[in-house]
Design a protein around this motif. Structure first.
Motif, PDB file in Angstrom:
ATOM      1  N   LYS A 105      83.459 -20.539  40.401  1.00 59.70           N
ATOM      2  CA  LYS A 105      82.156 -19.904  40.176  1.00 59.70           C
ATOM      3  C   LYS A 105      82.231 -18.592  39.406  1.00 59.70           C
ATOM      4  N   PRO A 106      83.120 -17.643  39.796  1.00 58.74           N
ATOM      5  CA  PRO A 106      83.172 -16.397  39.015  1.00 58.74           C
ATOM      6  C   PRO A 106      83.504 -16.629  37.547  1.00 58.74           C
ATOM      7  N   ALA A 107      84.430 -17.540  37.263  1.00 59.99           N
ATOM      8  CA  ALA A 107      84.792 -17.830  35.876  1.00 59.99           C
ATOM      9  C   ALA A 107      83.644 -18.503  35.133  1.00 59.99           C
ATOM     10  N   ILE A 108      82.948 -19.417  35.812  1.00 62.24           N
ATOM     11  CA  ILE A 108      81.800 -20.087  35.187  1.00 62.24           C
ATOM     12  C   ILE A 108      80.709 -19.075  34.868  1.00 62.24           C
ATOM     13  N   LEU A 109      80.457 -18.159  35.806  1.00 56.11           N
ATOM     14  CA  LEU A 109      79.442 -17.128  35.575  1.00 56.11           C
ATOM     15  C   LEU A 109      79.837 -16.207  34.422  1.00 56.11           C
ATOM     16  N   THR A 110      81.124 -15.909  34.330  1.00 56.15           N
ATOM     17  CA  THR A 110      81.596 -15.085  33.212  1.00 56.15           C
ATOM     18  C   THR A 110      81.364 -15.796  31.889  1.00 56.15           C
ATOM     19  N   GLY A 111      81.755 -17.076  31.826  1.00 54.61           N
ATOM     20  CA  GLY A 111      81.536 -17.843  30.607  1.00 54.61           C
ATOM     21  C   GLY A 111      80.066 -17.993  30.276  1.00 54.61           C
ATOM     22  N   PHE A 112      79.243 -18.199  31.303  1.00 54.38           N
ATOM     23  CA  PHE A 112      77.797 -18.301  31.095  1.00 54.38           C
ATOM     24  C   PHE A 112      77.242 -17.011  30.512  1.00 54.38           C
ATOM     25  N   GLY A 113      77.625 -15.884  31.096  1.00 57.65           N
ATOM     26  CA  GLY A 113      77.124 -14.594  30.618  1.00 57.65           C
ATOM     27  C   GLY A 113      77.530 -14.308  29.188  1.00 57.65           C
ATOM     28  N   LEU A 114      78.788 -14.604  28.852  1.00 53.29           N
ATOM     29  CA  LEU A 114      79.261 -14.362  27.494  1.00 53.29           C
ATOM     30  C   LEU A 114      78.576 -15.279  26.488  1.00 53.29           C
ATOM     31  N   ALA A 115      78.424 -16.562  26.848  1.00 54.81           N
ATOM     32  CA  ALA A 115      77.767 -17.507  25.946  1.00 54.81           C
ATOM     33  C   ALA A 115      76.291 -17.162  25.762  1.00 54.81           C
ATOM     34  N   PHE A 116      75.643 -16.750  26.853  1.00 54.75           N
ATOM     35  CA  PHE A 116      74.231 -16.387  26.780  1.00 54.75           C
ATOM     36  C   PHE A 116      74.035 -15.131  25.926  1.00 54.75           C
ATOM     37  N   ALA A 117      74.875 -14.121  26.155  1.00 53.31           N
ATOM     38  CA  ALA A 117      74.769 -12.885  25.383  1.00 53.31           C
ATOM     39  C   ALA A 117      75.055 -13.132  23.909  1.00 53.31           C
ATOM     40  N   ARG A 118      76.052 -13.977  23.621  1.00 53.72           N
ATOM     41  CA  ARG A 118      76.356 -14.292  22.222  1.00 53.72           C
ATOM     42  C   ARG A 118      75.182 -15.017  21.575  1.00 53.72           C
ATOM     43  N   GLY A 119      74.562 -15.924  22.324  1.00 55.08           N
ATOM     44  CA  GLY A 119      73.433 -16.678  21.781  1.00 55.08           C
ATOM     45  C   GLY A 119      72.233 -15.792  21.472  1.00 55.08           C
ATOM     46  N   LEU A 120      71.995 -14.773  22.298  1.00 51.78           N
ATOM     47  CA  LEU A 120      70.851 -13.885  22.082  1.00 51.78           C
ATOM     48  C   LEU A 120      70.952 -13.157  20.739  1.00 51.78           C
ATOM     49  N   GLY A 121      72.156 -12.784  20.363  1.00 50.32           N
ATOM     50  CA  GLY A 121      72.318 -12.021  19.135  1.00 50.32           C
ATOM     51  C   GLY A 121      72.809 -12.826  17.950  1.00 50.32           C
ATOM     52  N   GLU A 122      72.894 -14.143  18.098  1.00 55.35           N
ATOM     53  CA  GLU A 122      73.435 -14.973  17.021  1.00 55.35           C
ATOM     54  C   GLU A 122      72.486 -15.016  15.819  1.00 55.35           C
ATOM     55  N   TYR A 123      73.073 -15.004  14.641  1.00 59.64           N
ATOM     56  CA  TYR A 123      72.277 -15.043  13.413  1.00 59.64           C
ATOM     57  C   TYR A 123      72.778 -16.117  12.440  1.00 59.64           C
ATOM     58  N   GLY A 124      74.044 -16.044  12.075  1.00 56.96           N
ATOM     59  CA  GLY A 124      74.553 -16.893  11.005  1.00 56.96           C
ATOM     60  C   GLY A 124      74.403 -18.380  11.255  1.00 56.96           C
ATOM     61  N   SER A 125      74.729 -18.845  12.455  1.00 58.06           N
ATOM     62  CA  SER A 125      74.724 -20.277  12.718  1.00 58.06           C
ATOM     63  C   SER A 125      73.324 -20.836  12.940  1.00 58.06           C
ATOM     64  N   VAL A 126      72.332 -19.972  13.225  1.00 56.64           N
ATOM     65  CA  VAL A 126      70.986 -20.454  13.519  1.00 56.64           C
ATOM     66  C   VAL A 126      70.002 -20.225  12.385  1.00 56.64           C
ATOM     67  N   VAL A 127      70.365 -19.340  11.443  1.00 58.90           N
ATOM     68  CA  VAL A 127      69.404 -18.968  10.401  1.00 58.90           C
ATOM     69  C   VAL A 127      69.069 -20.155   9.490  1.00 58.90           C
ATOM     70  N   TYR A 128      70.006 -21.090   9.330  1.00 59.21           N
ATOM     71  CA  TYR A 128      69.758 -22.243   8.458  1.00 59.21           C
ATOM     72  C   TYR A 128      69.144 -23.412   9.226  1.00 59.21           C
ATOM     73  N   ILE A 129      69.708 -23.722  10.383  1.00 60.37           N
ATOM     74  CA  ILE A 129      69.263 -24.910  11.108  1.00 60.37           C
ATOM     75  C   ILE A 129      67.909 -24.701  11.785  1.00 60.37           C
ATOM     76  N   SER A 130      67.504 -23.437  11.975  1.00 65.44           N
ATOM     77  CA  SER A 130      66.225 -23.179  12.637  1.00 65.44           C
ATOM     78  C   SER A 130      65.035 -23.354  11.701  1.00 65.44           C
ATOM     79  N   GLY A 131      65.247 -23.078  10.411  1.00 65.68           N
ATOM     80  CA  GLY A 131      64.141 -23.134   9.463  1.00 65.68           C
ATOM     81  C   GLY A 131      63.343 -21.851   9.396  1.00 65.68           C
ATOM     82  N   ASN A 132      63.459 -20.991  10.409  1.00 59.29           N
ATOM     83  CA  ASN A 132      62.799 -19.674  10.431  1.00 59.29           C
ATOM     84  C   ASN A 132      61.300 -19.768  10.156  1.00 59.29           C
ATOM     85  N   SER A 133      60.664 -20.706  10.796  1.00 64.53           N
ATOM     86  CA  SER A 133      59.236 -20.914  10.587  1.00 64.53           C
ATOM     87  C   SER A 133      58.434 -20.200  11.671  1.00 64.53           C
ATOM     88  N   ALA A 134      57.581 -19.267  11.251  1.00 67.21           N
ATOM     89  CA  ALA A 134      56.710 -18.605  12.215  1.00 67.21           C
ATOM     90  C   ALA A 134      55.670 -19.571  12.765  1.00 67.21           C
TER      91      ALA A 134
END
Length: 284
Positions: A199-228
């Motif tokens: 559990k502690p390791a899973i929570l650590t991985g979850f927190g890191l993956a979630f935090a990385r996802g919040l600030g991600e730009y390069g990998s999502v800027v193309y596949i998202s389409g950036n449509s308001a």
């Protein structure tokens, strides 16, 4: 001869230069982390509370916050499940190509995120190798929330796997054998013996993956389409838009909110980890 006591009395260290090392560490930490983060707060203070509130409550900004948090959360949860399975396979089984598979886990770390975004958007487009068959089934991936989540799963999976692997490697197999001898099923053994240790390791991985996802730009800027209109803009893209318009105060205001969310997330994860370690006898 009490050599330990002699060392303590003389005040000598095994590795000399502690003061210099600490000074260099603090200086680098300030230049790389503390000062940039403080600058975000300083720029935000140029705004009045009313202006700050107006910026972060703009409809497109609110949608961007919601989409970023939701897709990052879903991606992190998916990574927790499949990352645990992947770490289990890599630790507990031997098979041809194991070292290659273990090395491939690092690709999202080494591959430029823009390259990952372009590749994913092409593959999952309606004319792509994978997106074409999915489109025939009525499932559209590129330029949708599904595509956003897929990209965040791609960049977040290594955090979960690498957090769990060392714990599994150190986990004593004798506990599992004892559980089996006492009549526990495979699921009961995993739920009551293995999962509490992970559990502690899973929570650590979850927190890191979630935090990385919040600030991600390069990998999502193309596949998202950036449509308001389709609500596929993420917060990092909205910040980039503000910077392109030279609206630095608005960009830093949004960045400050993301910074606060990240700090709260990491604080919550650390608290849960400490409590879980105490409960399982790991201490702190």
């Amino acid at each position: 001869m009490n050599t330990k006591g002699n060392r303590e009395k003389s005040g000598r260290r095994v590795i000399p230069g502690f003061g210099l090392s600490l000074g260099v560490t603090v200086t680098l930490l300030s230049l790389i982390v503390l000062i940039p983060l403080a600058s975000v707060l300083v720029y935000s203070l140029h705004l009045s509370p009313a202006e700050f509130f107006d910026i972060i409550t703009e409809p497109n900004v609110l949608w961007a916050f919601g989409i970023s948090i939701l897709t990052s959360l879903i991606a992190a949860l998916i990574n927790c499940v499949f990352g645990t399975m992947l770490a289990w396979v890599l630790v507990r089984y031997d098979f041809p190509g194991k070292r290659i598979l273990d090395g491939l886990i690092e690709i999202p770390f080494t591959l430029p995120t823009a390259v990952a975004g372009i590749t994913l958007s092409k593959m999952y487009a309606t004319t792509g190798e994978i997106g074409g068959p999915l489109s025939a089934l009525g499932i559209k991936v590129s330029y949708t929330h599904i595509g956003l989540t897929l990209a965040l799963v791609f960049i977040g999976i290594p955090f979960v796997v690498r957090a769990i692997q060392p714990v599994l490697q150190k986990l004593d197999a004798g506990y599992e054998e004892a559980a089996y001898m006492l009549g526990a099923s495979g699921f009961q053994t995993f739920r009551r013996v293995i999962l509490p240790e992970l559990k502690p390791a899973i929570l650590t991985g979850f927190g890191l993956a979630f935090a990385r996802g919040l600030g991600e730009y390069g990998s999502v800027v193309y596949i998202s389409g950036n449509s308001a209109k389709e609500h596929t803009q993420v917060v990092s893209y909205v910040i980039m838009q503000k910077l392109e318009r030279m609206d630095y105060s608005a960009a830093t205001a949004i960045a400050l909110v993301m910074l606060i969310i990240a700090f709260i997330l990491l604080l919550a994860i650390n608290i849960v980890q400490i409590r879980q370690s105490k409960r399982t006898g790991g201490g702190v």
